[in-house]
Each structure stands twice: as structure tokens, then as C-alpha cells.
Scaffold this motif. Structure first.
Motif, PDB file in Angstrom:
ATOM      1  N   ALA A 106       0.834  -1.202   0.000  1.00 11.67           N
ATOM      2  CA  ALA A 106       0.000   0.000   0.000  1.00 11.67           C
ATOM      3  C   ALA A 106       0.870   1.255   0.000  1.00 11.67           C
ATOM      4  CB  ALA A 106      -0.911  -0.015   1.226  1.00 11.67           C
ATOM      5  N   GLN A 109       2.310   2.151  -3.291  1.00 12.31           N
ATOM      6  CA  GLN A 109       1.300   2.726  -4.179  1.00 12.31           C
ATOM      7  C   GLN A 109       0.860   4.110  -3.709  1.00 12.31           C
ATOM      8  OE1 GLN A 109      -1.864  -0.186  -4.441  1.00 12.31           O
ATOM      9  NE2 GLN A 109      -0.454  -1.817  -5.022  1.00 12.31           N
ATOM     10  N   GLY A 111      -0.400   4.929  -0.686  1.00 11.68           N
ATOM     11  CA  GLY A 111      -1.597   4.944   0.149  1.00 11.68           C
ATOM     12  C   GLY A 111      -1.425   4.159   1.430  1.00 11.68           C
ATOM     13  N   THR A 112      -2.530   3.907   2.086  1.00  9.05           N
ATOM     14  CA  THR A 112      -2.548   3.151   3.334  1.00  9.05           C
ATOM     15  C   THR A 112      -3.185   1.780   3.102  1.00  9.05           C
ATOM     16  OG1 THR A 112      -4.729   3.964   3.972  1.00  9.05           O
ATOM     17  CG2 THR A 112      -2.809   5.302   4.616  1.00  9.05           C
ATOM     18  N   ASP A 115      -6.672   2.188   2.111  1.00 11.78           N
ATOM     19  CA  ASP A 115      -6.811   2.551   0.693  1.00 11.78           C
ATOM     20  C   ASP A 115      -6.720   1.307  -0.190  1.00 11.78           C
ATOM     21  OD1 ASP A 115      -6.987   5.262   1.283  1.00 11.78           O
ATOM     22  OD2 ASP A 115      -4.805   5.503   1.267  1.00 11.78           O
ATOM     23  N   LEU A 116      -5.780   0.416   0.148  1.00  7.89           N
ATOM     24  CA  LEU A 116      -5.615  -0.821  -0.621  1.00  7.89           C
ATOM     25  C   LEU A 116      -6.888  -1.657  -0.544  1.00  7.89           C
ATOM     26  CD1 LEU A 116      -3.779  -2.778  -2.237  1.00  7.89           C
ATOM     27  CD2 LEU A 116      -3.035  -3.727  -0.032  1.00  7.89           C
ATOM     28  N   ARG A 117      -7.436  -1.776   0.646  1.00  8.24           N
ATOM     29  CA  ARG A 117      -8.671  -2.554   0.816  1.00  8.24           C
ATOM     30  C   ARG A 117      -9.812  -1.950  -0.006  1.00  8.24           C
ATOM     31  NH1 ARG A 117     -10.997  -5.239   6.263  1.00  8.24           N
ATOM     32  NH2 ARG A 117     -12.919  -6.067   5.372  1.00  8.24           N
ATOM     33  N   LYS A 118      -9.919  -0.631   0.017  1.00  8.61           N
ATOM     34  CA  LYS A 118     -10.983   0.044  -0.730  1.00  8.61           C
ATOM     35  C   LYS A 118     -10.840  -0.207  -2.223  1.00  8.61           C
ATOM     36  CE  LYS A 118     -13.118   4.599  -1.274  1.00  8.61           C
ATOM     37  NZ  LYS A 118     -13.040   6.048  -0.903  1.00  8.61           N
ATOM     38  N   THR A 119      -9.602  -0.158  -2.723  1.00 13.81           N
ATOM     39  CA  THR A 119      -9.345  -0.393  -4.151  1.00 13.81           C
ATOM     40  C   THR A 119      -9.742  -1.810  -4.552  1.00 13.81           C
ATOM     41  OG1 THR A 119      -7.500   1.166  -4.129  1.00 13.81           O
ATOM     42  CG2 THR A 119      -7.557  -0.428  -5.933  1.00 13.81           C
ATOM     43  N   SER A 122     -13.572  -2.206  -4.402  1.00 15.29           N
ATOM     44  CA  SER A 122     -14.241  -1.457  -5.458  1.00 15.29           C
ATOM     45  C   SER A 122     -14.155  -2.163  -6.803  1.00 15.29           C
ATOM     46  CB  SER A 122     -13.642  -0.048  -5.578  1.00 15.29           C
ATOM     47  OG  SER A 122     -12.296  -0.117  -6.017  1.00 15.29           O
TER      48      SER A 122
END
Length: 430
Positions: A106, A109, A111-112, A115-119, A122
Motif C-alpha cells: 500500500a 502505491q 496509500g494506506t 486505501d488498498l482494501r478500498k481499491t 471497489s
């Protein structure tokens, strides 16, 4: 009992116990058996869907579903063999190791972890499933490394010989971006099978020379380990490649197709996708000193942090001496006896938290307490310099080249040996 094997057993039990009048409902399907393990249709679908999604994003065309399915089955068979080996070795990736790897991904990239989980979510994928896939990937890579590395020996004379050759060739800094397609052969292939494979290889070369996309052809036709990645082996020097490849690509230009090259595995087709030269880079070195306090059952995390915060306050006010504190309190025994000092060192060799904190400091600046996987630290940057590491870099690079070449060769040999000893059956639909 392994989870997939348990699933298979449950499915079979359900099938045997259902009343004759009940409507059959297929939960999942076993596509191949690998020793005591299985490859499931759902796993194949996951790989194929991911490849298709990536291709759609990249605007890349793909071969038929049948070709993708065969590649996915081959990958899952190899993965299953490696996971079975990990069980025999007692090798496991803990949640802590997995989380650390995901956090590093993460961060790379920008982010946190959130953020990785959200990506991932999604995109329609399950984050928990993604975590477990990462655990499998980490496990198989560790199994591969631990079994292959023990087969590799590099002598000082080999390093010296390679350094001499590199100097003579003047190619020390030259690297190639390589694409690879393997038209594979069975280990005991007869003359007709060899001829058929050669004809297929020549047809592939013809298609490539006529402008067909290399990645698409690799996904459809290659028997190599990187087939689903479009046959992309990445950047490597002449001396990191298997000898067969090195001799063939030497002197070639970007864009050239090389092959077919015959080996025991089959016929290889190489594309030199790009060529670059590497410049020697000067290295930043730092001299520093630190104090480490490790939390324990007796000493809590907060107590360790506040203890170091007190040291920082006293040092800044001139009420304490760093070397004295380090000798008395630091739990890094290697540096404590020297007043907490580390000699000139490339900061990239330190753990990320220590490295990043150190590089954020000005000369003589003292950090606030920070946490690494070793415990709580404070660190002071004593000095910084630019060091010429050209000769050491050449030697290290030569050793890495030899290791990379031997690792590729031994990795292929070891996996082939493991596969030949396994009982594998691909189930055909009736």
C-alpha cells in the motif's frame, strides 16, 4: 486435512447422500487432482477473470477461454505442489507477516492499508480472499527460495571470472527487457513430438514477425512460468539470463525476435523488447547512534516510549550524555558498548522505520521516539557522506547475476523434478 481436500470430500459426501429425487446443484467442481490435493473450477475462474479484467484495463486482446483455462490449470497445479511442500516443511505465513507485506504494498502505491482494501473491494473482489491469495503467494515463493537456494553455490573464482569477462566485453551496464515464449516438450518426447513442437514454434515466430501482439501470443501458447503475465521476464543482464538466452540475444537490437532455441524443456522464443545501460550511482552513507528499548511483559509499550521521550528531553537540555545512556539502557548489545554508535552504513540496509527516520534528520539532529519491529528507538544522525562504491557494486552485481542465473536454472529443474514425482490427473468433462 487441507481446506480444498475437505471441500472435495464434503461435495462427494453431499452427492452420495442426496435423495434420488433431489435436483443436483453444483457448488464447485474438481478439475484436477494433485497428489492428495485438488484444483477447483472456482480457482480457475478467479484467475481467468483477473487476467481478463487486467487485459480490459490495459486494452490488450486475449486468446480463447480454452487457452486461458489451460494456463490457469498449469499454474494452479504448480501452486498446489508448492503448498503441499510447505505443509511438509511446516512453513506458515503469520497474519503479522501478511499484514506487514500488505502495508508495504500500500505504501509503495502511495496509500494506506485502508486505501488498498478500498481499491480491491471497489473492483468487486473480496479483501479477505485477496489476503489469503497473498498468503499463498508468499508461501509458495518462500518454499521455492528455501528449496532452490540450497542448490546454489557461487565461488569467489566464479565472481572474479565474471568480473573479468564483463570488463572485456564492456557490457557491465547493459540490460535487456525480455519477453519469453516456451513451446514445451515432454521430458521423453519422441522425434515426431519434437518436430511438431518446432513447427509450432516457427508458426509463432511468423505471427510475431507479422505484427501479432507478443503478450497475447505468450498467454495463448507459452508453457513458461510467466505465460499469464504475457511472457514478461523483465529486465536482466546477459549474465543473469540462462546461458542459452544470453548467447542468442547478445548484440541484438530492441524489437528483434530470437529463436526457436532448443533446450531440454522445448523450443524458446525470445523478444528483445528494450535495451538500457545502467550508470554507476554514488551511495549515501550515514554515521549514527541510537538507543533501543524493547517492550516486555514487565515494560509496556507506553512505558518504553515515555522512557525514551525522557531521554530526548534530558539530552536536548544538556542534562544527559548519549553514550552513557546507550551503554546503560540500550538493548542493542552490538552498539550499546560503543555508546550506541553505528559506523558508516548504507541506510537502505536498515529496517524501513529506522531508515526513514534517520534520513529525515539533519546532521546532529535527534529524533523523537519511534517504533520498529525491534522495539522503540531514538536515533541521532552524526554525519552523512557520498561514498564511491563502484568496485563493491560491481562485485555485488556480479554475484547477484550469477545467483539469478543459477536460481532460474535450478528453480526450473527443481519444480520439474517435483512434478515428475507427483501424481497429477486432469479430469475430463464427460
Amino acid at each position: 486435512m487441507k481446506l480444498k481436500t475437505l471441500v472435495f470430500t464434503v461435495l462427494c459426501t453431499l452427492g452420495l447422500n442426496l435423495p434420488a429425487v433431489a435436483k443436483e446443484v453444483q457448488i464447485d467442481k474438481v478439475v484436477a487432482t494433485v497428489n492428495e490435493g485438488v484444483v477447483l473450477q472456482s480457482e480457475i475462474d478467479t484467475i481467468i477473470n483477473r487476467v481478463k479484467s487486467r487485459a480490459l484495463t490495459d486494452g490488450q486482446s486475449l486468446p480463447t477461454d480454452d487457452a486461458l483455462r489451460l494456463q490457469a490449470i498449469e499454474r494452479l497445479i504448480n501452486q498446489e505442489l508448492l503448498m503441499q511442500m510447505s505443509e511438509r516443511m511446516g512453513l506458515q505465513i503469520s497474519d503479522a507477516q501478511l499484514d506487514q507485506t500488505l502495508m508495504m504494498m500500500a505504501k509503495e502505491q502511495g496509500g494506506t492499508l485502508a486505501d488498498l482494501r478500498k481499491t480491491i473491494e471497489s473492483s468487486g473482489e473480496s479483501y479477505q480472499a485477496y489476503r489469503e491469495e497473498m498468503r499463498v503467494e508468499m508461501t509458495t515463493q518462500q518454499v521455492l527460495r528455501s528449496n532452490v537456494e540450497r542448490r546454489i553455490y557461487i565461488s569467489l573464482q566464479e565472481i572474479e571470472n565474471l568480473l573479468t569477462i564483463l570488463e572485456q566485453q564492456g557490457q557491465t551496464n547493459e540490460e535487456y527487457d525480455i519477453g519469453h515464449i516456451l513451446i514445451d516438450l515432454p521430458a521423453d518426447g519422441n522425434a515426431q513430438e519434437i518436430e511438431d513442437a518446432k513447427v509450432r514454434a516457427e508458426k509463432v515466430i511468423k505471427l510475431l514477425n507479422e505484427g501479432s501482439e507478443f503478450k497475447r501470443i505468450a498467454i495463448a501458447s507459452s508453457g513458461g512460468s510467466k505465460a499469464l503475465e504475457g511472457g514478461q521476464l523483465g529486465w536482466m543482464s546477459i549474465n543473469e539470463m540462462p546461458t542459452l538466452f544470453a548467447e542468442a540475444v547478445k548484440g541484438k537490437k530492441a524489437g528483434e525476435i530470437v529463436g526457436p532455441l532448443r533446450s531440454g524443456a522445448g523450443f524458446h522464443i525470445i523478444k528483445v523488447q528494450d535495451i538500457r545501460g545502467r550508470q554507476v550511482v554514488e551511495t549515501v552513507e550515514v554515521r549514527s547512534r541510537h538507543i533501543l528499548i524493547q517492550p516486555s511483559i514487565i515494560l509496556s509499550e507506553e512505558k518504553a516510549r515515555s522512557m525514551l521521550a525522557g531521554f530526548v528531553k534530558d539530552l536536548k537540555e544538556g542534562k544527559a550524555d548519549f553514550a552513557t545512556l546507550a551503554k546503560e539502557y540500550s538493548e542493542d548489545q552490538g552498539s550499546a558498548l560503543k555508546g550506541g554508535e553505528y559506523d558508516w552504513t548504507d541506510p537502505s540496509t536498515y529496517v524501513p522505520a529506522f531508515r526513514d527516520t534517520l534520513l529525515s534528520l539533519e546532521k546532529d539532529q535527534l529524533s523523537e521516539p519511534f517504533r520498529s519491529n525491534y522495539g522503540w528507538h531514538i536515533v541521532q544522525l552524526l554525519d552523512k557522506r557520498i561514498a564511491d562504491k563502484t568496485e563493491l557494486a560491481k562485485r555485488n552485481r556480479a554475484q547477484q547475476m550469477l545467483f539469478n542465473r543459477k536460481f532460474k536454472e535450478e528453480s526450473f529443474a527443481w519444480q520439474r523434478e517435483m512434478r515428475e514425482q507427483a501424481h497429477i490427473e486432469i479430469l475430463v468433462d464427460e
